[in-house]
Scaffold this active site. Structure first.
Site, mmCIF file in Angstrom:
data_model
loop_
_atom_site.group_PDB
_atom_site.id
_atom_site.type_symbol
_atom_site.label_atom_id
_atom_site.label_comp_id
_atom_site.label_asym_id
_atom_site.label_seq_id
_atom_site.Cartn_x
_atom_site.Cartn_y
_atom_site.Cartn_z
ATOM 1 N N ASP A 269 -2.326 1.678 -4.562
ATOM 2 C CA ASP A 269 -3.603 1.716 -3.735
ATOM 3 C C ASP A 269 -4.822 0.929 -4.140
ATOM 4 O OD1 ASP A 269 -2.615 4.527 -2.973
ATOM 5 O OD2 ASP A 269 -3.282 5.332 -4.745
ATOM 6 N N HIS B 255 0.820 -1.303 -0.031
ATOM 7 C CA HIS B 255 -0.022 -0.008 0.167
ATOM 8 C C HIS B 255 0.690 1.179 0.195
ATOM 9 C CE1 HIS B 255 -3.620 1.990 -0.058
ATOM 10 N NE2 HIS B 255 -4.249 1.313 0.772
#
Length: 446
Positions: free
Chosen positions: A423, A419
């Site tokens: 995304d 992450h």
């Protein structure tokens, strides 16, 4: 009778040493030429090493579990005169004195006075251990050898802002080994400059547990230790997040059933995994953030699509890589999967076979789990897990809008992603496109 030295081979330019993990013959055993003689383990790969000649194993010089520099004599064969395979000239001992001025060059000659001569303790095959150039100015031979450590050592040094040349090396000719740099970091944690980003740990310390009476204690093999350290490192470095997509494999199952015999006649086993690799390879090109790596505070978007396939072995886990997977047909991918898997199981992989991966697929579904959450293979940013592919009831909507329950071939795809750079929307768009291709796989592509 002739005596032939058996050497620790150099399994790639960046490999400086190897661990002799197992002798496959005993002293006095007859040996055929090219018959597996011993097994080695390096930072890159485990492999069986064939005998250089036919004869009898007369002497074992390096015992199981010992780590020695490449080109070290590990054993001796006694052969009939002329039975030995021709071999390039080599020093009789790995730590021979400096070669005489008239000795022929063993690597690209260096211009006069451009750099110091090779270190007197270095064997010819170790003149180059990687493709890195030296730093500014003229270095001594000792400095060159010390700073030219393995990629793993240089990676750890960069992550901890450590100057390798300041570390006393215990490896071949003063080379800094993984143990040297991890020990240095562990002993001097206050000397490391603080970093604003997540770091891989220095020494990975696994908690000790006291064995009880009757327990069996089995020390880790080299491949198990490397796997354990890499898994802990990955969890500490990457911000792991996972997405799950349920995929209808009914069309793939039909295409596979129709083509399986044709593939088999050409010596190829067509599996569901080949279709999944094909779907990922095609979509990694259009979703470049998934085909990337993290370098410090930057993202590297890989130009090549190289997909690693995790292979579970009795002695550990290894990830051979299909290079330029997006350029291969389904037949080519299926053949590559078969070949790499077989060579992994028979310890025939080369170091290049497990390097330069940009995305990884692991397939635990063959063992039956519905789904799993895999750990990212550093420094990549995503890994796909394939669950069991099996028939299940599913609600199917007809063209007129009516619903019914049908038996479909279903499977769960799970993707863990970093992450820090990927995304959730990016990951889910990629998985949605992979799912769409699998459910609408073109018949002409089989």
């Amino acid at each position: 009778m002739a005596r032939v030295d058996v050497l620790m081979p150099q399994m790639g330019e960046s490999i400086a040493e190897g661990t002799l993990s197992k002798w496959l013959k005993k002293v006095g055993d007859p040996v055929k030429r090219d018959e597996p003689l011993f097994e080695i383990s390096t930072d890159k790969v485990d492999a069986e090493i064939p005998a250089p000649a036919a004869g009898v194993l007369a002497e074992i010089k390096v015992q199981e579990g010992q780590t020695v520099p490449v080109q070290t004599v590990v054993g001796v064969l006694e052969t009939e005169a002329g039975a030995a395979a021709p071999a390039p000239a080599k020093p009789e001992h790995p730590k021979a004195a400096a070669p005489p001025p008239s000795a022929p060059p063993v690597s690209r000659p260096e211009p006069p006075k451009a750099a110091a001569p090779p270190p007197p303790t270095a064997a010819p095959a170790m003149k180059r251990t990687d493709g890195d150039g030296g730093g500014g100015g003229v270095q001594t031979a000792e400095e060159r050898l010390r700073t030219k450590s393995t990629p793993l050592v240089r990676k750890i040094a960069a992550e901890h802002s450590v100057d390798i040349s300041r570390i006393p090396g215990s490896g071949y000719a003063g080379r800094v080994t993984k143990q040297d740099i991890l020990g240095y970091i562990e002993r001097a944690p206050t000397q490391q400059a603080p970093s604003p980003r997540p770091q891989a740990p220095g020494a990975i310390e696994h908690p000790s547990v006291e064995p009880w009476p009757g327990d069996r204690v089995e020390p880790w093999s080299k491949i198990r230790k490397i796997t354990a350290d890499h898994m802990v490192t990955s969890k500490r470095v990457s911000a792991h997040v996972a997405s799950f997509f349920d995929v209808d494999f009914t069309r793939v199952a039909q295409l596979r059933a129709n083509a399986k015999q044709t593939y088999a006649e050409r010596g190829v086993n067509l599996t569901f995994l080949a279709f999944i690799v094909r779907a990922c390879a095609e979509n990694l090109r259009t979703h470049p953030v998934i085909n990337a790596a993290v370098s410090g505070d930057s993202t590297i978007y890989r130009a090549e699509v190289n997909i690693g396939i995790a292979v579970a072995l009795d002695w550990g886990l290894i990830v051979p890589v299909i290079k330029r997977a997006d350029e291969l047909s389904l037949m080519g991918l299926a053949r590559a999967i078969n070949d790499l898997g077989e060579r992994a199981r028979t310890k025939k992989l080369l170091p290049d076979d497990i390097q330069r991966g940009t995305f990884t697929i692991t397939n635990p579904g063959g063992f039956g789990p519905f789904a799993g959450i895999p750990i990212i293979n550093q420094p990549q940013v995503a890994i796909l897990g394939v669950g069991a592919i099996e028939k299940r009831p599913k609600v199917v909507t007809a063209a007129d809008g009516t619903d019914s329950i049908a038996i479909r071939t279903m499977g769960m795809l799970t993707m863990s992603y970093d992450h820090r750079v990927v995304d959730g929307a990016d990951a889910d768009k990629f998985l949605a496109d992979v799912k769409k291709l699998l459910q609408e796989f073109p018949e002409g592509a089989v």
